[in-house]
Design an enzyme around this catalytic site. Structure first.
Site, PDB file in Angstrom:
ATOM      1  N   GLU A   1       2.427  -9.078  11.685  1.00 61.72           N
ATOM      2  CA  GLU A   1       2.138  -8.905  10.099  1.00 61.72           C
ATOM      3  C   GLU A   1       3.553  -8.496   9.598  1.00 61.72           C
ATOM      4  O   GLU A   1       3.865  -8.912   8.342  1.00 61.72           O
ATOM      5  CB  GLU A   1       1.308  -7.534  10.017  1.00 61.72           C
ATOM      6  CG  GLU A   1       0.759  -7.250   8.669  1.00 61.72           C
ATOM      7  CD  GLU A   1      -0.206  -6.086   8.710  1.00 61.72           C
ATOM      8  OE1 GLU A   1      -0.460  -5.428   9.732  1.00 61.72           O
ATOM      9  OE2 GLU A   1      -0.609  -5.675   7.645  1.00 61.72           O
TER      10      GLU A   1
ATOM     11  N   ASP B   1       0.877  -1.303   0.168  1.00 59.68           N
ATOM     12  CA  ASP B   1       0.160  -0.140   0.142  1.00 59.68           C
ATOM     13  C   ASP B   1       0.847   1.335  -0.014  1.00 59.68           C
ATOM     14  O   ASP B   1       0.663   2.304  -0.922  1.00 59.68           O
ATOM     15  CB  ASP B   1      -0.864   0.129   1.345  1.00 59.68           C
ATOM     16  CG  ASP B   1      -1.818  -1.170   1.237  1.00 59.68           C
ATOM     17  OD1 ASP B   1      -1.276  -2.252   0.354  1.00 59.68           O
ATOM     18  OD2 ASP B   1      -2.892  -1.045   2.223  1.00 59.68           O
TER      19      ASP B   1
END
Ligand code: GLC
Length: 422
Positions: free
Chosen positions: A392, A164
């Site tokens: 993550e 992103d």
């Protein structure tokens, strides 16, 4: 954590994130099904429940659009804890979903599941049913994202890259319109602000979303109308590899599409290799609106090794570069070169180590005989999971776990690594 405990822990993470037929990436931060997450997650399930692995992919494909696109988020069940949710996207698919796609790992996942299956009959039946859907998805890429047959498909939104807020998109994104967020971001309620994209970036992300929505997500219009159009080295490498694996499926099932797939492959080999910069000896993504190379060193520059399109000479050179990066951090592979100005060790795709990156690049380097780098990518990935847990992403100097916890693809890829030689 010893290996049997690590295995059990990783399985528990998948079970905890299971919502019955699909798996959420991380319970509060990402409460839906994501495209490339689902692919990696299926590999994890396959190590102890093959039926469940296939189900993950089937649920994802239940959201495939009539034009062939597979959306990047599928909102199987509404959850108010996420922004932008189904009512904001208001997209036209058969199941509530976003209106853009994500890195197309799916054909490669299906091929890997088929090749490694213990239950051959099940795998063959499932792969055969998924094959035409994969083919339609890849045809959509050729038609909607490379209308001039250049061999490189375009991304129209940074979210499509799966990376992103990578610094690669900074300049191109800054040229896009911003839109005020209609509701508060939810992500920064779950994860410290300094580990997430900025609000300015979110306003650009949202501006693009609004623009696409106003065009009815019509894939015939979006490519030409988008103020953001980038050929990502990583995304195109993943698609090339996926087309190779789609070809393998086509040959296995003797379908009549071989020539069509070979045509895509021929074009993308040449096009991917045209991203090589001989001065810097690195691959760069390209901004398709300015026509310029995006001269920023991130993990993307290694990804043609995963595609298998690079020459041995280029692969050897890239192994040296990865070695250099490795001297500046404790854990490979930082998502951005630590000597780049935009490097941030704790912020999302601007520096931290991600296990899916290590998993793909390990295969890339190994295929070129670069065993030391490949072993380190796997070894560091496993050590991070063992010592910090299923986060993550990870701080590349200290190994601290960051972002979402109980992160499903980290657990899944650890299981895949452990099953295939630890
Ligand atoms: C973020 C990541 C993306 C991932 C998603 C769900 O948006 O950048 O790659 O698919 O979260 O985990």
């Amino acid at each position: 954590m010893l290996t049997p405990q690590l295995t059990e822990h990783a399985r528990d993470v998948l079970r905890a994130d299971d919502r019955g037929g699909y798996t959420v990436p991380s319970p509060r931060l990402y409460p839906y099904q994501w495209l490339w997450d689902a692919g990696f997650i299926a590999l994890g399930w396959a190590t102890f429940d093959e039926k469940r692995a296939w189900e993950e992919l089937e649920r994802l494909f239940s959201a495939q659009w009539s034009d062939g696109m597979v959306p990047h988020i599928v909102f199987h069940r509404a959850d108010p804890g996420y922004f932008p949710g189904p009512e904001v996207w208001a997209a036209p698919g058969p199941v509530p979903s976003s209106g853009i796609t994500q890195p197309p790992v799916l054909a490669s996942i299906v091929w890997r599941l088929l090749e490694r299956a213990k239950d051959d009959a099940l795998a063959e039946a499932k792969a055969k049913t998924l094959y035409p859907k994969l083919l339609e998805y890849h045809r959509w890429f050729a038609r909607a994202r490379d209308p001039q047959n250049t061999g490189l498909v375009a991304l129209l939104h940074p979210w499509e890259s799966g990376l992103d807020n990578s610094p690669i998109w900074d300049e191109a994104l800054a040229r896009t319109p911003r839109a005020a967020l209609p509701a508060a971001r939810r992500d920064t309620g779950h994860v410290p602000t300094e580990q997430r994209p900025s609000t300015l970036e979110y306003e650009h992300y949202f501006g693009l979303l609004e623009h696409f929505k106003a065009l009815g997500y019509d894939s015939g219009k979006l490519y030409h109308a988008s103020p953001f159009r980038v050929a990502s080295a990583s995304f195109n490498a993943i698609l090339h590899r996926a087309n190779r694996d789609l070809l393998a499926l086509s040959e296995t099932f003797e379908t009549p599409d071989e020539a069509e797939i070979r045509g895509w492959l021929d074009r993308s080999v040449t096009a991917l290799e045209s991203l090589w910069d001989e001065t810097d000896r690195f691959y760069y993504s390209r901004d398709l609106l300015s026509g310029e190379a995006i001269r920023l060193r991130t993990f993307e520059g290694f990804m043609p090794l995963y595609a298998g399109t690079a020459s041995q000479e280029r692969a050897d050179r890239l192994a040296e570069t990865a070695g250099d990066w490795g001297e500046r951090v404790r854990y490979l592979l930082p998502s951005t070169d630590p000597s780049e100005e935009s490097f941030e060790a704790r912020r999302y795709w601007r520096g931290p180590v991600w296990l899916n990156v290590n998993w793909m690049l390990e295969q890339g380097f190994r295929a070129y005989g670069q065993v030391d780098v490949a072993d380190r990518l796997r070894g560091d990935g496993l050590e991070l999971a063992r010592t910090s847990g299923m986060w993550e992403y990870f701080e590349p100097h200290t190994g601290e776990g960051l972002g979402g916890h109980t992160f499903a693809w980290s657990a899944a890829l650890v299981l895949d690594w452990l099953e295939n030689g630890g």
